[in-house]
Design an enzyme around this catalytic site. Sequence first.
Site, PDB file in Angstrom:
ATOM      1  CB  CYS A  15       1.455   2.281   9.116  1.00  0.00           C
ATOM      2  SG  CYS A  15       1.136   0.714   8.465  1.00  0.00           S
ATOM      3  N   GLY A  31       0.789  -1.262  -0.046  1.00  0.00           N
ATOM      4  CA  GLY A  31      -0.017   0.037  -0.090  1.00  0.00           C
ATOM      5  C   GLY A  31       0.636   1.314   0.085  1.00  0.00           C
ATOM      6  CG  HIS A  61       0.134  -6.692   4.892  1.00  0.00           C
ATOM      7  ND1 HIS A  61      -0.104  -6.138   6.354  1.00  0.00           N
ATOM      8  CD2 HIS A  61       0.353  -5.517   4.324  1.00  0.00           C
ATOM      9  CE1 HIS A  61       0.262  -4.911   6.543  1.00  0.00           C
ATOM     10  NE2 HIS A  61       0.500  -4.358   5.141  1.00  0.00           N
ATOM     11  CB  THR A  88      13.527  -9.070 -10.357  1.00  0.00           C
ATOM     12  OG1 THR A  88      14.726  -9.085 -11.351  1.00  0.00           O
ATOM     13  CG2 THR A  88      12.758 -10.567 -10.597  1.00  0.00           C
ATOM     14  CB  SER A  90      -2.015  -3.245   1.274  1.00  0.00           C
ATOM     15  OG  SER A  90      -0.941  -4.045   1.920  1.00  0.00           O
ATOM     16  CD  GLN A 101      -7.166  -0.895   6.793  1.00  0.00           C
ATOM     17  OE1 GLN A 101      -7.999  -1.793   7.149  1.00  0.00           O
ATOM     18  NE2 GLN A 101      -6.190  -0.901   7.531  1.00  0.00           N
TER      19      GLN A 101
END
Length: 385
Positions: A327, A70, A202, A238, A200, A180
């Site tokens: 975060c 994110g 996760h 990559t 995101s 979210q």
Amino acid sequence: MEAYLDNSATTKCAAEVVETAVKVMSEDYGNPSSKHMKGVDAEKYIREAKEIIAKTLKCQDKEILFTSGGTESNNMAIIGTAMANKRKGMHCIVSSVEHSSVKEPFNFLEKEGFRITYLPVDKDGIVDIEALKDALDDETILVSVMYVNNEIGAVEPIEEIGHIIKDYNPDIVYHVDAIQAYGKYKIYPKKLGIDLLSVSGHKIHGPKGSGFLFINDKTRIKPIIYGGGQQKGMRSGTENVPAIAGLATAVKLIYNNDFESKIAHLYELKDYFIDELEKLPDVQVNSKKGTDSAPQIVSASFKGVRAEVLLHSLEDKGIYVSSGSACSSNKPGLSNTLVAIGLDKELLDSTLRFSFCYETTKEELEYTIETLKQLLPMLRKYTRR
């Protein structure tokens, strides 16, 4: 008993996601840019992941750009758009309740000479629409508003905002942080007028280090990572194939397997938990019941108890929660969201976020409520006045 109620910080990787990622790392480990079959096999995972994600958004495969998550998606959306369109204007608009991964790129742009307008919100965290209309001008090139607030679960009027922006000037780029929201709502960017959408992995039981940015194929945007020219030059480096393949698996698990019943389950949990919290003395719930807010987030303030003290007291009982946004929770300072909604000053440092996933059980919430009933009187007794 253990109750993990910090799913808006991160979710547990689904078993199928782990299985997919391990297979890619151990068997299909080729570089997707290589010309041999190991490379071709790796590249196939990326192509299939784009197809899976694009179907959930009703967009083209080529409009999906894979990122590290994110924060990178938001940075690219904001900085890449500003740099690509600065000849048209130097004015950007953003809400005052954004995540730090949106707020900080705008702080950077401000230092680079861009003019930034911050939109106020009401007591529920909803953006002031009239303020948006007043802020739009001939210099405006970008508007950024989150879909779901990560601290209190407020759901912004994304479609209405999209119509206002595009009616004023179709060339203004509209970015939505859906970190979210994706996995909790069916989101169709083109119907909503969205040009850029950040996601995101996760947060939806995918791997950490995975994510994507939807980029409308007509949107002018510059890359912020340069190098070998992967992903058509838009994001060099990559590709993280195990994470991308795992992300695609997580998307399928959510959207293809009883999506509606998963979300209904979350709303039932949220409404039950809010009802029980409101029965506790000196507790203020900052999230709304029902579909007026996101299904997975409940913010609550506990008068007379410091958030960090309560967080660790709950942890001692096997209950895991956040104080604000994970975060930024390890940094000192007040939550800009709680300040923006006008939360009482004495509650700013007494607020916790409880967040659920489709595997959360009612028993976990019952255990949490009973634990709070035991802890709060004791902690308040020893709090310095």
